[in-house]
Design a protein around this motif. Structure first.
Motif, PDB file in Angstrom:
ATOM      1  N   UNK A  48      45.590  46.535  39.847  1.00 59.66           N
ATOM      2  CA  UNK A  48      45.186  46.150  41.204  1.00 59.66           C
ATOM      3  C   UNK A  48      44.052  45.125  41.169  1.00 59.66           C
ATOM      4  N   UNK A  49      43.072  45.353  40.295  1.00 62.61           N
ATOM      5  CA  UNK A  49      41.970  44.398  40.180  1.00 62.61           C
ATOM      6  C   UNK A  49      42.463  43.064  39.625  1.00 62.61           C
ATOM      7  N   UNK A  50      43.398  43.120  38.670  1.00 58.63           N
ATOM      8  CA  UNK A  50      43.970  41.885  38.145  1.00 58.63           C
ATOM      9  C   UNK A  50      44.759  41.136  39.205  1.00 58.63           C
ATOM     10  N   UNK A  51      45.473  41.870  40.042  1.00 56.75           N
ATOM     11  CA  UNK A  51      46.252  41.251  41.116  1.00 56.75           C
ATOM     12  C   UNK A  51      45.342  40.560  42.122  1.00 56.75           C
ATOM     13  N   UNK A  52      44.159  41.136  42.353  1.00 56.83           N
ATOM     14  CA  UNK A  52      43.203  40.561  43.313  1.00 56.83           C
ATOM     15  C   UNK A  52      42.357  39.452  42.688  1.00 56.83           C
ATOM     16  N   UNK A  53      42.570  39.184  41.403  1.00 55.21           N
ATOM     17  CA  UNK A  53      41.799  38.143  40.739  1.00 55.21           C
ATOM     18  C   UNK A  53      40.439  38.590  40.264  1.00 55.21           C
ATOM     19  N   UNK A  54      40.209  39.918  40.181  1.00 53.08           N
ATOM     20  CA  UNK A  54      38.913  40.458  39.763  1.00 53.08           C
ATOM     21  C   UNK A  54      38.945  41.037  38.359  1.00 53.08           C
ATOM     22  N   UNK A  55      40.090  40.963  37.714  1.00 55.26           N
ATOM     23  CA  UNK A  55      40.215  41.527  36.374  1.00 55.26           C
ATOM     24  C   UNK A  55      40.444  40.452  35.338  1.00 55.26           C
ATOM     25  N   UNK A 115      50.332  36.141  39.529  1.00 55.13           N
ATOM     26  CA  UNK A 115      50.810  34.786  39.250  1.00 55.13           C
ATOM     27  C   UNK A 115      52.241  34.562  39.742  1.00 55.13           C
ATOM     28  N   UNK A 116      52.993  35.651  39.942  1.00 60.73           N
ATOM     29  CA  UNK A 116      54.412  35.524  40.290  1.00 60.73           C
ATOM     30  C   UNK A 116      54.703  35.751  41.764  1.00 60.73           C
TER      31      UNK A 116
END
Length: 297
Positions: free
Chosen positions: A233-240, A254-255
Motif C-alpha cells: 500500500x505504501x509502495x502504491x502511494x509512492x511512499x515506499x 506503475x501499471x
C-alpha cells in the motif's frame, strides 16, 4: 494376563505423557489441511526469493522497448510492462523485497512490543498504565494512516516504510504479551522463583517469556501477511520503494495507467500479493489452532 495388559497400558500412557507440547502442536498442525496448504504457499515464495537470480528468466531492469506491453506468451509468461521488462522476472525478484520487509518489520515490532508488554504486565501499577495508554493512543489511529504519517515524517523510502510498519504493529504484540504475562505471573513456578530470590530479569526471560512464545508465533505469522499488504500500500502511494525497484506495490502503481490497455501488468502482481498473504493467514490460523489449548478438543 491382566497384569501384563495393565503394564502395557501404563507404558503407553507414559509415552503419551512424555510428548512435548511442541511435538503435539506439530501433529495438530499437520492434520489441518488448509494450514499445510498455507505452509507450502509460504515455502514456495521463500524459495522463490532465495533462488530469484537463478530462476528469473531475465534481468529485472532489462528494457526492450520493442516488446512494450506484450501480452502473456511463451516468451513472457506474465507479459511485459511499459518498458518491455519481463513481469515474471520482476515479480520473482520482488518476492525478496516484500518478504524481507514483512519478516524484518514483524521481528522488530515483536521484539519491542514483547519487551514493553512483559514490563507492563509484570510490574503493573504506573508502569502498566503509561505503556498501556501509549498502546491505546497508537491503536486509536487507523494503521495505514499512522504508517503514512511516520513515512511522511521520515521521508519516502523502503527503509522508512519498513520502520513505519514495525512501529504500527508494536501495540498488537505489546497488548497480546501483556495479557499473557498477567496470567503467567500468577503460576506457581513464578511465585516459587520470586520466593527463592531470583532476579526479575531472570524470571522474565527464563520463565515468563518462554511460556508466552505461542501467541507471539501465531501473531507474528499473521502479522507478516499484514505487513506485506501495508508495504504494498505504501509502495502504491509512492511512499515506499522507488523506481526501478520491483516491489509488488510499486509495480501496481506503475501499471495503473494501463489497466484497460494491458490488464496483466496489474493482475499478476495483485495475484501474487493475494497468494502470499493468503498463505501466511492460512498458516497462522493453523498455528493458532495447534498452539492454543482452548482450540483443542
Amino acid at each position: 494376563m491382566a497384569q501384563i495388559a495393565t503394564n502395557s497400558e501404563s507404558v503407553v500412557l507414559e509415552k503419551e505423557e512424555t510428548i512435548s507440547p511442541w511435538k503435539e502442536a506439530w501433529r495438530t498442525f499437520k492434520k489441518n489441511r488448509l494450514a499445510v496448504v498455507g505452509f507450502f504457499i509460504v515455502l514456495f515464495f521463500i524459495l522463490l526469493a532465495v533462488f530469484a537470480p537463478w530462476i528469473a528468466p531475465e534481468g529485472i531492469n532489462e528494457q526492450k522497448l520493442g516488446d512494450r506491453l506484450q501480452s502473456p506468451s511463451a516468451a513472457h509468461w506474465f507479459g511485459t510492462d511499459d518498458f518491455g521488462r519481463d513481469i515474471l522476472s520482476r515479480i520473482i525478484h520482488g518476492a525478496r523485497i516484500s518478504l524481507w520487509v514483512g519478516f524484518l518489520a514483524v521481528i522488530m515490532s515483536a521484539v519491542i512490543g514483547s519487551i514493553l508488554g512483559i514490563i507492563a504486565g509484570y510490574y503493573g501499577k504506573w508502569v502498566d498504565i503509561i505503556i498501556s495508554r501509549i498502546f491505546d493512543i497508537m491503536l486509536a489511529f487507523p494503521s495505514i494512516l499512522l504508517a503514512i504519517a511516520v513515512v511522511a515524517a521520515l521521508g519516502p523510502s523502503l527503509r522508512n516504510a519498513l520502520i513505519a510498519i514495525a512501529i504500527i504493529n508494536i501495540p498488537n504484540f505489546g497488548r497480546l504479551i501483556r495479557s499473557k504475562v498477567l496470567s503467567v505471573k500468577q503460576e506457581e513456578y513464578v511465585m516459587a522463583a520470586k520466593a527463592i530470590g531470583m532476579k526479575d530479569r531472570r524470571i522474565l526471560f527464563s520463565h515468563i517469556l518462554p511460556n508466552s512464545m505461542a501467541p507471539i508465533i501465531v501473531q507474528g505469522t499473521l502479522a507478516i501477511g499484514t505487513a506485506i499488504i501495508e508495504a504494498a500500500a505504501l509502495g502504491f502511494l509512492g511512499l515506499g520503494a522507488k523506481a526501478p525497484s520491483p516491489e509488488w506495490g510499486k509495480m501496481l502503481a506503475d501499471s495503473k495507467e494501463y489497466l484497460i490497455l494491458a490488464p496483466w501488468t496489474m493482475i499478476f502482481p495483485g495475484l501474487v500479493i493475494m497468494l502470499t498473504v493468503l498463505g501466511f493467514n492460512l498458516m497462522g490460523d493453523g498455528l493458532r489452532d495447534a498452539l492454543d489449548p482452548r482450540m483443542k478438543s
